[in-house]
Design a protein around this motif. Structure first.
Motif, PDB file in Angstrom:
ATOM      1  N   ILE A  87      60.913   8.681  78.684  1.00 14.70           N
ATOM      2  CA  ILE A  87      59.905   7.924  77.932  1.00 14.70           C
ATOM      3  C   ILE A  87      59.923   8.320  76.460  1.00 14.70           C
ATOM      4  O   ILE A  87      59.868   7.465  75.559  1.00 14.70           O
ATOM      5  N   LEU A  88      60.031   9.617  76.201  1.00 10.41           N
ATOM      6  CA  LEU A  88      60.068  10.107  74.816  1.00 10.41           C
ATOM      7  C   LEU A  88      61.314   9.625  74.089  1.00 10.41           C
ATOM      8  O   LEU A  88      61.241   9.195  72.930  1.00 10.41           O
ATOM      9  N   GLU A  89      62.446   9.664  74.780  1.00  8.81           N
ATOM     10  CA  GLU A  89      63.697   9.240  74.131  1.00  8.81           C
ATOM     11  C   GLU A  89      63.708   7.732  73.881  1.00  8.81           C
ATOM     12  O   GLU A  89      64.098   7.286  72.799  1.00  8.81           O
ATOM     13  N   ARG A  90      63.277   6.948  74.861  1.00  8.63           N
ATOM     14  CA  ARG A  90      63.279   5.494  74.709  1.00  8.63           C
ATOM     15  C   ARG A  90      62.205   5.024  73.729  1.00  8.63           C
ATOM     16  O   ARG A  90      62.392   4.013  73.023  1.00  8.63           O
ATOM     17  N   GLY A  91      61.076   5.737  73.681  1.00  6.11           N
ATOM     18  CA  GLY A  91      59.973   5.279  72.856  1.00  6.11           C
ATOM     19  C   GLY A  91      59.963   5.813  71.442  1.00  6.11           C
ATOM     20  O   GLY A  91      59.406   5.176  70.541  1.00  6.11           O
ATOM     21  N   VAL A  92      60.594   6.988  71.213  1.00 10.15           N
ATOM     22  CA  VAL A  92      60.508   7.625  69.895  1.00 10.15           C
ATOM     23  C   VAL A  92      61.881   8.021  69.365  1.00 10.15           C
ATOM     24  O   VAL A  92      62.294   7.603  68.278  1.00 10.15           O
ATOM     25  N   ILE A  93      62.604   8.847  70.132  1.00  9.37           N
ATOM     26  CA  ILE A  93      63.803   9.502  69.619  1.00  9.37           C
ATOM     27  C   ILE A  93      64.914   8.515  69.293  1.00  9.37           C
ATOM     28  O   ILE A  93      65.656   8.698  68.318  1.00  9.37           O
ATOM     29  N   ARG A  94      65.043   7.461  70.081  1.00  4.16           N
ATOM     30  CA  ARG A  94      66.166   6.533  69.892  1.00  4.16           C
ATOM     31  C   ARG A  94      66.168   5.897  68.505  1.00  4.16           C
ATOM     32  O   ARG A  94      67.212   5.446  68.019  1.00  4.16           O
ATOM     33  N   PHE A  95      65.002   5.846  67.845  1.00  2.39           N
ATOM     34  CA  PHE A  95      64.915   5.255  66.515  1.00  2.39           C
ATOM     35  C   PHE A  95      65.162   6.275  65.407  1.00  2.39           C
ATOM     36  O   PHE A  95      65.163   5.918  64.228  1.00  2.39           O
TER      37      PHE A  95
END
Length: 386
Positions: A87-95
């Motif tokens: 959830i953290l990677e898809r929602g925040v980190i990927r950007f």
């Protein structure tokens, strides 16, 4: 004197193993992905709380079930932390890939949110967040099926976010008024909770005139198992090969057909899951609270940096060295060993507390990094240039 030194080394290695299992997930996320994840400690906290919940469930089933709860708590902690990592990677980190300062600030904010979420969340907030996630991500998934999604992406975000938030807040308020959800907490709160080890993990193994706690020996074995598992996964599995490929050259990997987005999510989930396992292990050593992860995050970063970014062997050596040095200095063992040389003994006596020992170890680390800024095992070849 020799026995005292051996006892200090044994205890230091056991502390180093605790530190290493806390740093394993960080070595994956920071070492392989270059992401400074300040929420890593909170992922450990979630793993520790998951252990607490599993323990209570097995305790209600009877003593015979309670003795084996740890074998179910470990995979549960891994899964919970891995899901939160995705959830953290898809929602925040990927950007934010390629922007380490932004990832540091964003994940620091996430860590504060998770701490407060565990400390003071109510059922009304849980209901609101669940409704928001269902509406926003469900709507996003439906719109992403459209062939013109790229053209309407910004419009979709500007419409879905306020609409989902408004419905979630309104529905949560209505449910709160009807069922009085605003004044009840689903879990934990600000107070610490205790995790009780099974009976076979209590006590210790006699060695000479001292004991090695079974709980720490279990953590050492668990750490060794995690290291072997990570190595085999990265070196022998197809997805491990993809992870190493994307780490070295993302553009070329994408050109060869490797799904880089899936690799990023898998890598972050793996590192986060290991943080959950670390939280499960650490819960055997003391009480669990909202700030549990903060006690390990700085030392874990030091392990990764000193060992060499992306080097699991370096993390192993660094964790055992830092843990042993911390214990030998903080327990006063070095001061007693150096008693024949009074000036040296006085010097180590001054640092013979836990806080002052950390100061001295950090000073050693700073001096070491001046000589070897890339760590004990620096990266070589194309990985450095990537």
């Amino acid at each position: 004197m020799v026995q005292l030194l051996l006892e200090g080394i044994f205890n230091g290695i056991s502390i180093g193993s605790v530190l290493l299992i806390a740093a394993l997930g960080l070595a994956i996320i920071f070492g392989l992905m270059g992401v400074i994840n300040m929420a890593h400690g909170e992922l450990m906290m979630l793993g520790a709380y998951t252990t607490f919940v599993v323990q209570n469930g097995f305790r209600a089933m009877g003593d015979s079930f309670f003795e084996v709860y740890i074998f179910f708590a470990l995979p549960a902690a891994f899964i919970v932390a891995a899901i939160m990592g995705i959830i953290l990677e898809r929602g925040v980190i990927r950007f934010l890939y390629g922007r380490p300062l932004e990832t540091l600030l964003a994940t620091w904010g996430v860590s504060l949110i998770l701490q407060q979420f565990v400390r003071s969340v109510s059922w009304q907030m849980v209901a609101g967040l669940g409704i928001f996630a269902l509406l926003f991500f469900g709507g996003w998934w439906l719109l992403s099926r459209r062939p013109n999604f790229v053209q309407i992406r910004k419009w979709a975000i500007s419409l879905l976010f306020p609409l989902s938030a408004g419905i979630a807040i309104t529905t949560g308020a209505i449910l709160g008024n009807i069922f009085k959800l605003a004044v009840t907490q689903p879990w934990f709160g600000a107070q610490n909770v205790d995790v009780t080890a099974p009976s076979w993990l209590r006590g210790g193994l006699p060695v000479l005139n001292f004991q090695l706690p079974y709980a720490r020996l279990f953590i050492m074995g668990l750490t060794a198992l995690c290291i072997v598992g990570i190595y085999v996964f990265l070196q022998r599995s197809p997805w491990g090969l993809r992870i190493r490929s994307v780490t070295q050259n993302r553009t070329m990997s994408a050109c060869l057909g490797i799904p880089t987005n899936q690799v990023d999510a898998l890598t972050f989930a793996l590192g986060s899951g290991l943080a959950g396992v670390a939280g499960c292990a650490i819960s055997l050593l003391g009480s669990v609270g909202p700030n549990t992860g903060q006690n390990y995050i700085v030392d874990a970063f030091m392990v990764v940096v000193v060992g060499g970014v992306g080097k699991l062997v370096g993390s192993l050596v660094a964790a055992l060295s830092i843990g042993t040095l911390n214990y030998l200095i903080g327990s006063g063992t070095l001061a007693l060993v150096a008693t024949p040389i009074q000036p040296v003994a006085d010097f180590f006596t001054f640092f013979a507390t836990t806080s002052m020992a950390k100061v001295m170890v950090f000073a050693f680390i700073i001096a070491f990094l001046q000589i070897r800024p890339a760590g004990i095992f620096p990266q070589k070849g194309r990985t450095v240039d990537a």
